[in-house]
Design an enzyme around this catalytic site. Sequence first.
Site, PDB file in Angstrom:
ATOM      1  CE  LYS A   2      -4.427  -1.622   0.874  1.00  0.00           C
ATOM      2  NZ  LYS A   2      -4.691  -2.727   1.803  1.00  0.00           N
ATOM      3  CE  LYS A  50      -6.290  -8.579  -2.851  1.00  0.00           C
ATOM      4  NZ  LYS A  50      -6.677  -8.435  -1.474  1.00  0.00           N
ATOM      5  CE  LYS A 104     -13.834  -4.583  -0.954  1.00  0.00           C
ATOM      6  NZ  LYS A 104     -14.152  -4.415   0.451  1.00  0.00           N
TER       7      LYS A 104
HETATM    8  P1  TYM Z   1     -10.935  -7.257   3.262  1.00  0.00           P
HETATM    9  O1  TYM Z   1     -12.015  -6.293   3.575  1.00  0.00           O
HETATM   10  O2  TYM Z   1      -9.867  -6.859   2.302  1.00  0.00           O
HETATM   11  O3  TYM Z   1     -11.545  -8.610   2.729  1.00  0.00           O
HETATM   12  C1  TYM Z   1     -12.553  -9.297   3.439  1.00  0.00           C
HETATM   13  C2  TYM Z   1     -12.357 -10.787   3.353  1.00  0.00           C
HETATM   14  O4  TYM Z   1     -12.430 -11.213   2.003  1.00  0.00           O
HETATM   15  C3  TYM Z   1     -11.270 -11.972   1.689  1.00  0.00           C
HETATM   16  N1  TYM Z   1     -10.898 -11.724   0.289  1.00  0.00           N
HETATM   17  C4  TYM Z   1     -10.572 -12.689  -0.561  1.00  0.00           C
HETATM   18  N2  TYM Z   1     -10.503 -14.021  -0.407  1.00  0.00           N
HETATM   19  C5  TYM Z   1     -10.165 -14.752  -1.490  1.00  0.00           C
HETATM   20  N3  TYM Z   1      -9.890 -14.194  -2.691  1.00  0.00           N
HETATM   21  C6  TYM Z   1      -9.947 -12.858  -2.888  1.00  0.00           C
HETATM   22  N4  TYM Z   1      -9.692 -12.348  -4.082  1.00  0.00           N
HETATM   23  C7  TYM Z   1     -10.290 -12.031  -1.790  1.00  0.00           C
HETATM   24  N5  TYM Z   1     -10.440 -10.703  -1.622  1.00  0.00           N
HETATM   25  C8  TYM Z   1     -10.802 -10.529  -0.348  1.00  0.00           C
HETATM   26  C9  TYM Z   1     -10.187 -11.460   2.638  1.00  0.00           C
HETATM   27  O5  TYM Z   1      -9.177 -12.416   2.824  1.00  0.00           O
HETATM   28  C10 TYM Z   1     -10.988 -11.227   3.890  1.00  0.00           C
HETATM   29  O6  TYM Z   1     -11.149 -12.421   4.612  1.00  0.00           O
HETATM   30  N6  TYM Z   1      -7.994  -6.881   7.267  1.00  0.00           N
HETATM   31  C11 TYM Z   1      -9.216  -7.479   6.785  1.00  0.00           C
HETATM   32  C12 TYM Z   1     -10.464  -7.090   7.589  1.00  0.00           C
HETATM   33  C13 TYM Z   1     -10.307  -7.345   9.048  1.00  0.00           C
HETATM   34  C14 TYM Z   1     -10.334  -8.616   9.697  1.00  0.00           C
HETATM   35  C15 TYM Z   1     -10.139  -8.347  11.086  1.00  0.00           C
HETATM   36  C16 TYM Z   1     -10.502  -9.911   9.225  1.00  0.00           C
HETATM   37  C17 TYM Z   1     -10.121  -6.394   9.989  1.00  0.00           C
HETATM   38  N7  TYM Z   1      -9.998  -7.005  11.222  1.00  0.00           N
HETATM   39  C18 TYM Z   1     -10.116  -9.380  12.025  1.00  0.00           C
HETATM   40  C19 TYM Z   1     -10.463 -10.950  10.185  1.00  0.00           C
HETATM   41  C20 TYM Z   1     -10.274 -10.664  11.552  1.00  0.00           C
HETATM   42  C21 TYM Z   1      -9.431  -7.018   5.348  1.00  0.00           C
HETATM   43  O7  TYM Z   1      -8.901  -6.020   4.936  1.00  0.00           O
HETATM   44  O8  TYM Z   1     -10.279  -7.784   4.631  1.00  0.00           O
END
Ligand code: TYM
Length: 330
Positions: A111, A194, A197
């Site tokens: 990032k 991947k 967004k």
């Molecule tokens: P975020 O918002 O980027 O994504 C949410 C969830 O979707 C999964 N994901 C994917 N899995 C497979 N293939 C993809 N292309 C793909 N894109 C997104 C992510 O792995 C995630 O599980 N940091 C986290 C949010 C968070 C969180 C937490 C998660 C904050 N605190 C505590 C678990 C526990 C995030 O940015 O996810």
Amino acid sequence: MAKVLSGIRPTGNLHLGNYLGAVKNFVEMQNTDDCLFFIADYHSLTTHQHPEELKKNVKNILVEYLACGLDPEKSIIYIQSDLPQLCEFYLLFNMIAYLGELERTASFKDKARKHSENVNAGLLTYPVLMAADILIHKADKVPVGKDQEQHLEMTRKFARRFNNQYGVEYFTEPVAYNFGKELIKIPGLDGSGKMGKSEGNCIYLIDNEKTIHSKVMKAVTDSGPVVPNSEMPEPIKNIFTILDIVSTQDTVSFFREKYNSCEIRYGDLKKQLAEDVIKVISPINQRIVELEKDDEYLGKIVKNGAEKAAETADKTIREIREIIGIRKFW
Ligand code: TYM
């Protein structure tokens, strides 16, 4: 019964990667485990959103969580910023995390490179806030996609370090979880990387059939294999990765055989993929339309969720204050 927790940042609508990588597992786990699912609005502030956008996105994720099958009768569903105890936990754990390890985190480096104009401290300590989310409820299992694996490793490291530093066995180490299988990464259909967004290559749960069809038909392919049983190039592998998850085994075998015998017609493959993706998304899509009209119901769910989540969060904060030696003088 395991304690399960996971979250998603409200930076837009849920896409197929979010659903297949994470939310689908949330839905299944709530039948067997003690689950908490939240909307990570603090985390989404590392990129500066317009206040109206943020409000809209929080509602979107809530509606989409419910449309995917999260059930407030079975799970605790809440918004991260409704849990003030989290801020104290985050502060205390910022003393446990080291600058060097935060700077080495893959997501921070990525990032910081992509958005060099906005390398804020919140971005650096993102893994600490994520550890706070998990450890404040002492969760054991965290259903996430593969991209979150390193954050989970850091959470375990912080938990271990806290225990060692204070000579306690207070935190257990949570694991990233996908029913004992490898964590998954849903690729985009634009050739590499991947689905995400910020990659701008998403199939969304709010997309209608026509949009899904047109996005899938635009998937990057090549001129086709000329040598039998040759290795698939990445764009083709990516199509099969999604097909493997959304289609039947027979369908997958059919197209694999066609590929291996150099008879594959990518148009047919994409058409089938579009149909099978639509089968997954369209029931969710219909429920989204229903749910988004009912603000009163949505409000009740998150209010109730915040109250329940506060119970464990309060207990943990009281106990770690005691362990750390933050005492009351009155
Ligand atoms: P975020 O918002 O980027 O994504 C949410 C969830 O979707 C999964 N994901 C994917 N899995 C497979 N293939 C993809 N292309 C793909 N894109 C997104 C992510 O792995 C995630 O599980 N940091 C986290 C949010 C968070 C969180 C937490 C998660 C904050 N605190 C505590 C678990 C526990 C995030 O940015 O996810």
